[in-house]
Design a protein around this motif. Structure first.
Motif, PDB file in Angstrom:
ATOM      1  N   UNK A  54     -18.773 188.909  82.096  1.00  0.00           N
ATOM      2  CA  UNK A  54     -17.783 189.875  82.625  1.00  0.00           C
ATOM      3  C   UNK A  54     -18.238 190.089  84.030  1.00  0.00           C
ATOM      4  N   UNK A  55     -19.600 190.525  84.281  1.00  0.00           N
ATOM      5  CA  UNK A  55     -20.054 190.762  85.528  1.00  0.00           C
ATOM      6  C   UNK A  55     -20.157 189.805  86.719  1.00  0.00           C
ATOM      7  N   UNK A  56     -19.715 188.526  86.162  1.00  0.00           N
ATOM      8  CA  UNK A  56     -19.703 187.612  87.118  1.00  0.00           C
ATOM      9  C   UNK A  56     -20.923 186.557  87.181  1.00  0.00           C
ATOM     10  N   UNK A  57     -21.864 186.796  86.076  1.00  0.00           N
ATOM     11  CA  UNK A  57     -22.903 185.999  85.920  1.00  0.00           C
ATOM     12  C   UNK A  57     -22.731 184.807  85.315  1.00  0.00           C
ATOM     13  N   UNK A  58     -23.115 183.611  85.748  1.00  0.00           N
ATOM     14  CA  UNK A  58     -22.468 182.354  85.096  1.00  0.00           C
ATOM     15  C   UNK A  58     -23.548 182.393  83.888  1.00  0.00           C
ATOM     16  N   UNK A  59     -22.937 181.419  82.786  1.00  0.00           N
ATOM     17  CA  UNK A  59     -23.427 181.412  81.687  1.00  0.00           C
ATOM     18  C   UNK A  59     -23.683 179.916  81.271  1.00  0.00           C
ATOM     19  N   UNK A  60     -24.916 179.444  80.660  1.00  0.00           N
ATOM     20  CA  UNK A  60     -25.275 178.132  80.448  1.00  0.00           C
ATOM     21  C   UNK A  60     -25.796 178.174  79.289  1.00  0.00           C
ATOM     22  N   UNK A  61     -25.375 177.985  78.177  1.00  0.00           N
ATOM     23  CA  UNK A  61     -26.007 177.984  76.869  1.00  0.00           C
ATOM     24  C   UNK A  61     -26.488 176.651  76.231  1.00  0.00           C
ATOM     25  N   UNK A  62     -27.453 176.620  75.637  1.00  0.00           N
ATOM     26  CA  UNK A  62     -28.073 175.351  74.919  1.00  0.00           C
ATOM     27  C   UNK A  62     -27.918 175.559  73.601  1.00  0.00           C
ATOM     28  N   UNK A  63     -27.210 174.686  72.738  1.00  0.00           N
ATOM     29  CA  UNK A  63     -27.162 175.031  71.401  1.00  0.00           C
ATOM     30  C   UNK A  63     -27.756 173.529  70.565  1.00  0.00           C
ATOM     31  N   UNK A  64     -28.297 173.809  69.534  1.00  0.00           N
ATOM     32  CA  UNK A  64     -28.968 172.644  68.967  1.00  0.00           C
ATOM     33  C   UNK A  64     -28.193 172.908  67.592  1.00  0.00           C
ATOM     34  N   UNK A  65     -27.587 171.725  67.162  1.00  0.00           N
ATOM     35  CA  UNK A  65     -26.813 171.667  65.928  1.00  0.00           C
ATOM     36  C   UNK A  65     -27.361 170.571  65.113  1.00  0.00           C
ATOM     37  N   UNK A  66     -27.385 170.822  63.734  1.00  0.00           N
ATOM     38  CA  UNK A  66     -27.725 169.842  62.789  1.00  0.00           C
ATOM     39  C   UNK A  66     -26.981 168.355  62.696  1.00  0.00           C
ATOM     40  N   UNK A  67     -27.374 167.445  62.922  1.00  0.00           N
ATOM     41  CA  UNK A  67     -26.298 166.294  63.032  1.00  0.00           C
ATOM     42  C   UNK A  67     -26.098 165.845  61.700  1.00  0.00           C
ATOM     43  N   UNK A  68     -26.399 166.368  60.518  1.00  0.00           N
ATOM     44  CA  UNK A  68     -25.891 166.285  59.333  1.00  0.00           C
ATOM     45  C   UNK A  68     -25.141 167.219  58.789  1.00  0.00           C
ATOM     46  N   UNK A  69     -25.090 168.530  59.160  1.00  0.00           N
ATOM     47  CA  UNK A  69     -24.419 169.560  58.798  1.00  0.00           C
ATOM     48  C   UNK A  69     -23.511 170.254  59.585  1.00  0.00           C
ATOM     49  N   UNK A  70     -23.931 170.108  60.863  1.00  0.00           N
ATOM     50  CA  UNK A  70     -23.326 170.895  61.993  1.00  0.00           C
ATOM     51  C   UNK A  70     -23.606 172.329  62.299  1.00  0.00           C
ATOM     52  N   UNK A  71     -24.795 172.772  61.274  1.00  0.00           N
ATOM     53  CA  UNK A  71     -25.258 174.056  61.538  1.00  0.00           C
ATOM     54  C   UNK A  71     -25.991 174.390  62.548  1.00  0.00           C
TER      55      UNK A  71
END
Length: 545
Positions: A191-208
């Motif tokens: 909202x304040x203009x800061x860029x966001x770059x999020x790293x997500x790790x997801x289980x390749x079997x369940x998607x969790x």
């Protein structure tokens, strides 16, 4: 990767410091590039030595046939002891949590090994149950679900997701339960203009979702004009113009973003070689702060630890000032290898205090070495490292306009009452930070769990009890009621840096930090030295045993 000073938040500009800036120029010295090239070559040669040993070391460590070590960094002590830092792959896939440091004697014999994760990697299959596009869509959905929410107490809410990176197959081993997973980058804006770059790790079997962290961590706050006062800068002459570009420090430079948020901006240059007038109204004044802060951080690391730039490769960073409009943040980004400063409320209070520069750029040093995970206790150690080194940069600068102390962000005036953002002598004085370790400290925001290490560093440097240092009053307590005498901040910083670069791994926690700093003290001063005993006592004083 981008890291955050955290909680350096928004305040109104109330006064301006003034100062006439005196600038000296050095025409790009012919010797400077060759010195930098030589240093970069030497570092590359050391890493090449580590890479040459990767195969026999993997065998000696009983790694599986599908596991390989890839050299990331190497440190060689004066006595020939080597600290070889490796990432790991499994069947060609990156292993997250697979990093390790091998400590070798001068004759090549292995002394010890520090591993981020100890579990043996033996996956039953390399075939994911969920395809990559489904994993990427799931990661984007997980981030979109947080739109309008503030996950970190110091972050502005996420208001949109505009890009999803391709899902990459990896091995997740951070929790000592190795499994096949996807790593996805999801980008957006806050909202304040800061860029966001999020790293997500997801289980390749369940998607969790197994892990998520924001790569862009901001230093939120406002300043009160020019922080550094009257200083000298090394500039570059280009025809009739003088540029804020420093060939003697890896070519690091400062540019004007003109209130934009993309690109590199325009390099500051003028014909008279005098920049700024000490007021926020002059666009060059913030550039002076930024260029001086980058130069001082460079000099501190080089002259204190022999480190040749943030990545130890002789390459200087870009400083971008006037980032965004009414932008009340500042952030370091590994992706652009740059430091960005907003102009604060009403575009009248640039965020260019020197300990902000030292703190944020030290996140780059951590990323290039231990790469401490930005969550749990390792996240607290990551933040504390930047507080510690940012404080040391402030002491190194020793500016009359900003007298050095053991307070963080003291000129930013976060609370509007003149109090500092954080206190190293007694972190709990900010109302949120931890003075001592307890089993729940890893559940705190990383900017508050960092208090344990900040307190340790102060006690190791200065000791306990009431005292006045450089005109500032402190009164540091201890968990066990002990009375400590400090060994001085210079020795304490040497020990912390040695531990960071030679012993910490991505998953180091407070118990691991105690062991690592004791190893560092032993390397530097001897196993039975006063310094070694002081490290042990200081950790006990913050309840890390």
């Amino acid at each position: 990767m981008k890291r955050k000073l955290a909680a350096v938040a928004v305040v109104s500009a109330t006064a301006l410091l003034t100062g006439v800036v005196q600038v000296s120029v050095s025409q790009a010295a012919p010797a400077a590039p060759s010195i930098q090239a030589q240093a970069a070559h030497q570092h590359a040669a050391v890493v090449a030595v580590a890479n040459g040993q990767s195969a026999p070391l993997a065998k000696a460590l009983n790694l599986g046939d599908q596991e390989k070590l890839v050299a990331k960094d190497a440190v060689i002590d004066q006595d020939g002891t080597r600290h070889l830092r490796f990432e790991r792959t499994y069947a060609g896939l990156p292993v997250l949590g697979g990093d390790l440091v091998v400590h070798q004697k001068a004759d090549g014999g292995v002394k010890s090994v520090d591993k981020a994760a100890t579990a043996k990697i033996a996956l039953p299959s390399l075939t994911p149950r969920i395809p990559a596009d489904q994993a990427a869509a799931g990661a984007a959905g997980a981030v979109k679900a947080t739109v309008g929410q503030t996950i970190d107490s110091d972050e502005s809410p996420l208001v949109g997701v505009h890009q999803t990176g391709k899902a990459e197959l990896v091995v997740w081993a951070n929790d000592n339960n190795p499994r096949l997973a996807y790593r996805t980058t999801v980008e957006g804006v806050r909202q304040d203009g800061t860029p966001s770059s999020q790293i997500l790790i997801t289980d390749a079997a369940s998607g969790a979702v197994l892990s998520t962290h924001e790569k862009i961590e901001t230093a939120v706050g406002t300043g009160n004009g020019v922080f550094v006062g009257q200083v000298q800068l090394t500039t570059n002459q280009n025809g009739s113009q003088y540029e804020l570009k420093d060939a003697s420090r890896g070519g690091q430079s400062t540019s004007d973003m003109s209130n934009g948020t993309s690109g590199s901006g325009s390099l500051f240059a003028n014909p008279n070689n005098s920049f700024g007038d000490g007021t926020a109204a002059n666009r060059e004044s913030a550039a002076v702060d930024a260029q001086f802060g980058a130069a001082t951080t460079w000099d501190f690391y080089k002259n204190t630890f022999g480190r040749n730039g943030i990545r130890n490769d002789g390459v200087g960073a870009l400083s971008r000032v006037h980032y965004g409009s009414n932008y009340v943040n500042a952030f370091w980004s590994d992706d652009c290898f740059c430091m960005s400063y907003g102009d604060g409320a009403n575009n009248s209070a640039p965020l260019t205090e020197i300990d902000v520069a030292g703190h944020e750029m030290s996140h780059g040093v951590t990323a290039a070495t231990a790469a401490l995970n930005y969550s749990g206790e390792s996240g607290g150690l990551n933040e504390a490292t930047s507080d510690i080194m940012g404080t040391m940069v402030e002491w190194y600068a020793n500016l009359p306009a900003n007298p050095p102390n053991y307070q963080i962000g003291e000129l930013i005036n976060l609370r509007g009452d003149g109090s500092p953002l954080r206190y190293m002598d007694q972190p709990s004085k900010d109302g949120s930070s931890a003075d001592y370790w307890d089993p729940n400290v890893g559940n705190l925001d990383v900017h508050f769990s960092s208090g344990v290490a900040n307190h340790f560093f102060y006690l190791l440097s200065e000791g306990s009890g009431a005292k006045t240092i450089n005109g500032f009053s402190y009164n540091s307590p201890t968990y066990d009621g002990s009375t400590l005498a400090g060994i001085g901040r210079d020795k304490a910083a040497q020990i912390w840096y040695k531990a960071l670069t030679a012993y910490f791994t991505s998953t180091t926690d407070y118990a691991g930090a105690r062991a690592a700093t004791l190893s560092a003290a032993s390397d530097l001063y001897g196993a039975n030295s006063d310094e070694y005993n002081a490290v042990a006592a200081a950790w006990t004083a913050v309840n890390v045993n």
